[in-house]
Design a protein around this motif. Structure first.
Motif, PDB file in Angstrom:
ATOM      1  N   ASN A 128       4.182  27.664  -6.535  1.00 21.15           N
ATOM      2  CA  ASN A 128       4.154  26.386  -7.247  1.00 21.15           C
ATOM      3  C   ASN A 128       5.493  26.026  -7.903  1.00 21.15           C
ATOM      4  N   ARG A 129       6.566  26.666  -7.451  1.00 24.53           N
ATOM      5  CA  ARG A 129       7.888  26.359  -7.994  1.00 24.53           C
ATOM      6  C   ARG A 129       8.513  25.168  -7.282  1.00 24.53           C
ATOM      7  N   ASP A 130       8.431  25.145  -5.956  1.00 21.64           N
ATOM      8  CA  ASP A 130       8.968  24.047  -5.159  1.00 21.64           C
ATOM      9  C   ASP A 130       7.846  23.090  -4.784  1.00 21.64           C
ATOM     10  N   ILE A 131       8.237  21.914  -4.301  1.00 17.31           N
ATOM     11  CA  ILE A 131       7.262  20.881  -3.979  1.00 17.31           C
ATOM     12  C   ILE A 131       7.565  20.274  -2.618  1.00 17.31           C
ATOM     13  N   VAL A 132       6.512  20.088  -1.842  1.00 14.61           N
ATOM     14  CA  VAL A 132       6.573  19.251  -0.638  1.00 14.61           C
ATOM     15  C   VAL A 132       5.928  17.916  -1.001  1.00 14.61           C
ATOM     16  N   ALA A 133       6.701  16.829  -0.877  1.00 17.99           N
ATOM     17  CA  ALA A 133       6.207  15.492  -1.208  1.00 17.99           C
ATOM     18  C   ALA A 133       6.180  14.642   0.051  1.00 17.99           C
ATOM     19  N   ILE A 152       0.856  -1.182   0.000  1.00 20.93           N
ATOM     20  CA  ILE A 152       0.000   0.000   0.000  1.00 20.93           C
ATOM     21  C   ILE A 152       0.896   1.237   0.000  1.00 20.93           C
ATOM     22  N   ASN A 153       0.670   2.138  -0.952  1.00 20.55           N
ATOM     23  CA  ASN A 153       1.411   3.394  -1.034  1.00 20.55           C
ATOM     24  C   ASN A 153       0.437   4.559  -1.130  1.00 20.55           C
ATOM     25  N   TYR A 154       0.768   5.637  -0.441  1.00 19.01           N
ATOM     26  CA  TYR A 154       0.025   6.880  -0.621  1.00 19.01           C
ATOM     27  C   TYR A 154       1.027   8.023  -0.704  1.00 19.01           C
ATOM     28  N   ASN A 155       1.044   8.712  -1.832  1.00 21.25           N
ATOM     29  CA  ASN A 155       1.928   9.850  -2.053  1.00 21.25           C
ATOM     30  C   ASN A 155       1.089  11.114  -2.201  1.00 21.25           C
ATOM     31  N   ARG A 156       1.554  12.186  -1.581  1.00 21.54           N
ATOM     32  CA  ARG A 156       0.857  13.480  -1.651  1.00 21.54           C
ATOM     33  C   ARG A 156       1.854  14.547  -2.072  1.00 21.54           C
ATOM     34  N   TYR A 157       1.429  15.421  -3.001  1.00 24.33           N
ATOM     35  CA  TYR A 157       2.308  16.450  -3.534  1.00 24.33           C
ATOM     36  C   TYR A 157       1.645  17.815  -3.364  1.00 24.33           C
ATOM     37  N   ILE A 158       2.423  18.773  -2.844  1.00 32.48           N
ATOM     38  CA  ILE A 158       1.905  20.106  -2.557  1.00 32.48           C
ATOM     39  C   ILE A 158       2.868  21.130  -3.138  1.00 32.48           C
ATOM     40  N   GLY A 159       2.390  21.945  -4.078  1.00 33.32           N
ATOM     41  CA  GLY A 159       3.207  23.006  -4.638  1.00 33.32           C
ATOM     42  C   GLY A 159       3.292  24.195  -3.697  1.00 33.32           C
ATOM     43  N   VAL A 160       4.513  24.712  -3.505  1.00 33.24           N
ATOM     44  CA  VAL A 160       4.735  25.860  -2.621  1.00 33.24           C
ATOM     45  C   VAL A 160       5.621  26.866  -3.357  1.00 33.24           C
ATOM     46  N   GLY A 201       9.115  12.374   4.142  1.00 34.09           N
ATOM     47  CA  GLY A 201       8.800  13.638   3.501  1.00 34.09           C
ATOM     48  C   GLY A 201      10.006  14.142   2.734  1.00 34.09           C
ATOM     49  N   GLU A 202       9.732  14.924   1.676  1.00 33.47           N
ATOM     50  CA  GLU A 202      10.812  15.424   0.833  1.00 33.47           C
ATOM     51  C   GLU A 202      10.471  16.827   0.373  1.00 33.47           C
ATOM     52  N   TYR A 203      11.466  17.718   0.445  1.00 35.17           N
ATOM     53  CA  TYR A 203      11.303  19.067  -0.093  1.00 35.17           C
ATOM     54  C   TYR A 203      12.147  19.168  -1.357  1.00 35.17           C
ATOM     55  N   ARG A 204      11.521  19.620  -2.447  1.00 35.43           N
ATOM     56  CA  ARG A 204      12.194  19.679  -3.741  1.00 35.43           C
ATOM     57  C   ARG A 204      12.337  21.133  -4.173  1.00 35.43           C
ATOM     58  N   TRP A 205      13.600  21.613  -4.172  1.00 37.25           N
ATOM     59  CA  TRP A 205      13.912  22.980  -4.574  1.00 37.25           C
ATOM     60  C   TRP A 205      14.148  23.033  -6.085  1.00 37.25           C
ATOM     61  N   ASN A 206      13.504  23.965  -6.751  1.00 35.22           N
ATOM     62  CA  ASN A 206      13.730  24.177  -8.176  1.00 35.22           C
ATOM     63  C   ASN A 206      14.308  25.577  -8.377  1.00 35.22           C
ATOM     64  N   PHE A 207      15.592  25.610  -8.719  1.00 39.19           N
ATOM     65  CA  PHE A 207      16.284  26.877  -8.885  1.00 39.19           C
ATOM     66  C   PHE A 207      16.103  27.392 -10.316  1.00 39.19           C
ATOM     67  N   ARG A 208      16.141  28.697 -10.466  1.00 38.99           N
ATOM     68  CA  ARG A 208      16.096  29.299 -11.793  1.00 38.99           C
ATOM     69  C   ARG A 208      17.519  29.328 -12.343  1.00 38.99           C
ATOM     70  N   ASN A 209      17.847  28.340 -13.191  1.00 42.01           N
ATOM     71  CA  ASN A 209      19.191  28.275 -13.756  1.00 42.01           C
ATOM     72  C   ASN A 209      19.147  27.561 -15.098  1.00 42.01           C
ATOM     73  N   LYS A 210      20.104  27.865 -15.950  1.00 50.79           N
ATOM     74  CA  LYS A 210      20.148  27.288 -17.292  1.00 50.79           C
ATOM     75  C   LYS A 210      20.742  25.885 -17.303  1.00 50.79           C
ATOM     76  N   LEU A 211      21.333  25.451 -16.206  1.00 53.13           N
ATOM     77  CA  LEU A 211      21.924  24.113 -16.144  1.00 53.13           C
ATOM     78  C   LEU A 211      20.900  23.040 -15.794  1.00 53.13           C
ATOM     79  N   ARG A 212      19.667  23.435 -15.524  1.00 52.71           N
ATOM     80  CA  ARG A 212      18.578  22.504 -15.214  1.00 52.71           C
ATOM     81  C   ARG A 212      18.861  21.714 -13.936  1.00 52.71           C
TER      82      ARG A 212
END
Length: 353
Positions: free
Chosen positions: A229-234, A218-226, A277-288
C-alpha cells in the motif's frame, strides 16, 4: 542553460526555500501553510513562472469525519505575455455531508488554434483571450457515499484573432448538475477506492446565453494500492461531449489533465474520449519527494478538420512530486508529457486525477 534544465532547477530551489515556511506542529489538526513554486512550459506559451500559496485547516476541529478544507491562490506569468491569477477554495463540514468549492480567476491567454485552409495549406492561427471567471459548486451527501451537486459558472471572454477574422465576445452562464460516488480513502491522495462522476452543464438562453448549449462529462477513477500500500496504480476513463451549439471557449482541446503531451492547441473539437493509467512511486525519504509515470490514449470528434476526428492520440510521460502540505498530503510537481508530434511540461497541483 538549456530550457529543459530550468524547471528542475526552479522546482528544487523553491522547494528548499519553502521548507522553511512549513509549520512543524505536533498537533495534526492545526492549520498548515506553505508556498509552492509554479512552472510549466509548452511550445505555444513558452515558459511560465509563478507561486502557489496554500492554507489548509479544519472548519470544525471537533469534526473527525470531514477532510481538511483548503484556500489558495495561483499566480503566474509566461514568456509569451500570458498571465493568470486564480483564487480557489474547497470547504468540507458537517461530517463531510456538505462540500463547497469556489473559484475566481482573471487571465490573459495568448494561444493558437489549427486552421485547415483548402488550396493554401494548413496553418496555426494565433489568438488572445481575456477572461473573467467566477464559479461556485455546492454538494450534499444524499446517501452512502453518493453526493448530488448544483453549481453555477459565469465566464466572460473576449477573443481576438490575428488577421481578418472577427473577434468573439462570449458571455457564458453555466448551470451545473452533478451526481458522484466518492469511495476514495482520501480526497487528496487516494491509495484505494474509486470516484465515479456524471456532470451535466446546461446553458439556457433565459439566463443570458446567446444560444442553448449542453455538455455532458463522465469520469471514472480507480485507485489500487500496491507494494504494501505504499505505491498506487491509478486508472481513469474520461469523456466530455458537447451536445448542442458548442461555443469556441467550451470546445475540448487535447492536452492537460487528460492526455498530457499536447501543448500547441492543434487538436480541438466538440468532444473526446480517453483512458489513461498512472503509477505513483512513494520513496522513503525526508525530502518528501515522489514520482509518477503515466500513459494514455484518446480520440476526438466534432473537429472542423475531418482528419482529426476519431484519430488516436497517444500520451506518455513521467513527473516528480513534492508534498507541500504534509497534513493534507497535497503534492505539487512537474510532469513532462509527450504526444503525437508535440510535448509539454505541466505544473501539477495535487494529482492529475
Amino acid at each position: 542553460m538549456k530550457i529543459k534544465y530550468i524547471p528542475i532547477l526552479v522546482f528544487y530551489l523553491a522547494m528548499c526555500f519553502s521548507i522553511n515556511a512549513q509549520q512543524h506542529k505536533n498537533d495534526n489538526r492545526s492549520p498548515e501553510f506553505n508556498v509552492a513554486p509554479y512552472f510549466n512550459y509548452s511550445t505555444t506559451i513558452g515558459a511560465g513562472f509563478g507561486l502557489v500559496p496554500m492554507y489548509s485547516f479544519y472548519v470544525d476541529k471537533n469534526d473527525m469525519q470531514s477532510p481538511r478544507s483548503i484556500l489558495g491562490v495561483v499566480g503566474y506569468y509566461t514568456t509569451n505575455n500570458s498571465w493568470a491569477v486564480v483564487n480557489f477554495g474547497s470547504f468540507f463540514f458537517d461530517k463531510d455531508k456538505w462540500r463547497i468549492v469556489y473559484g475566481i480567476a482573471i487571465d490573459n491567454y495568448n494561444f493558437q488554434t489549427y486552421v485547415q485552409n483548402q488550396g493554401s495549406g494548413d496553418d496555426f492561427l494565433d489568438y488572445a483571450t481575456e477572461s473573467d471567471v467566477i464559479t461556485l459548486d455546492v454538494k450534499r451527501k444524499i446517501f452512502g457515499k453518493v453526493y448530488f451537486g448544483l453549481g453555477y459558472t459565469y465566464q466572460h471572454s473576449k477573443t481576438d484573432f490575428e488577421g481578418d477574422l472577427s473577434d468573439i465576445n462570449t458571455e457564458l452562464n453555466i448551470l451545473k448538475f452533478e451526481v458522484f460516488r466518492d469511495a476514495r480513502d482520501d480526497i487528496n491522495y487516494p491509495k484505494n477506492g474509486s470516484l465515479l462522476k456524471l456532470q451535466f452543464n446546461h446553458l439556457p438562453k433565459w439566463i443570458g446565453n446567446s444560444e442553448l448549449s449542453n455538455v455532458l462529462i463522465i469520469n471514472y477513477n480507480r485507485y489500487i494500492g500496491v507494494v504494501d500500500n505504499r505505491d498506487i496504480v491509478a486508472l481513469r476513463f474520461h469523456t466530455k461531449s458537447g451536445l448542442k451549439n458548442v461555443h469556441f471557449q467550451q470546445q475540448v482541446v487535447v492536452g492537460g489533465v487528460d492526455l498530457r503531451g499536447y501543448s500547441d492547441g492543434k487538436y480541438r473539437g466538440d468532444g473526446m474520449l480517453d483512458i489513461q493509467g498512472e503509477y505513483r512511486w512513494n520513496f522513503r525519504n525526508k525530502l518528501r519527494l515522489s514520482a509518477v509515470g503515466f500513459a494514455g490514449l484518446g480520440t476526438l470528434y466534432g473537429s472542423d478538420t475531418e482528419d482529426f476526428n476519431w484519430s488516436l492520440y497517444p500520451s506518455i510521460g513521467a513527473g516528480i512530486r513534492w508534498t507541500a502540505l504534509t497534513k493534507s498530503h497535497i503534492n505539487v510537481g512537474l510532469d513532462v508529457g509527450f504526444g503525437k508530434d508535440d510535448w509539454g511540461i505541466y505544473f501539477r497541483f495535487k494529482e492529475a486525477f
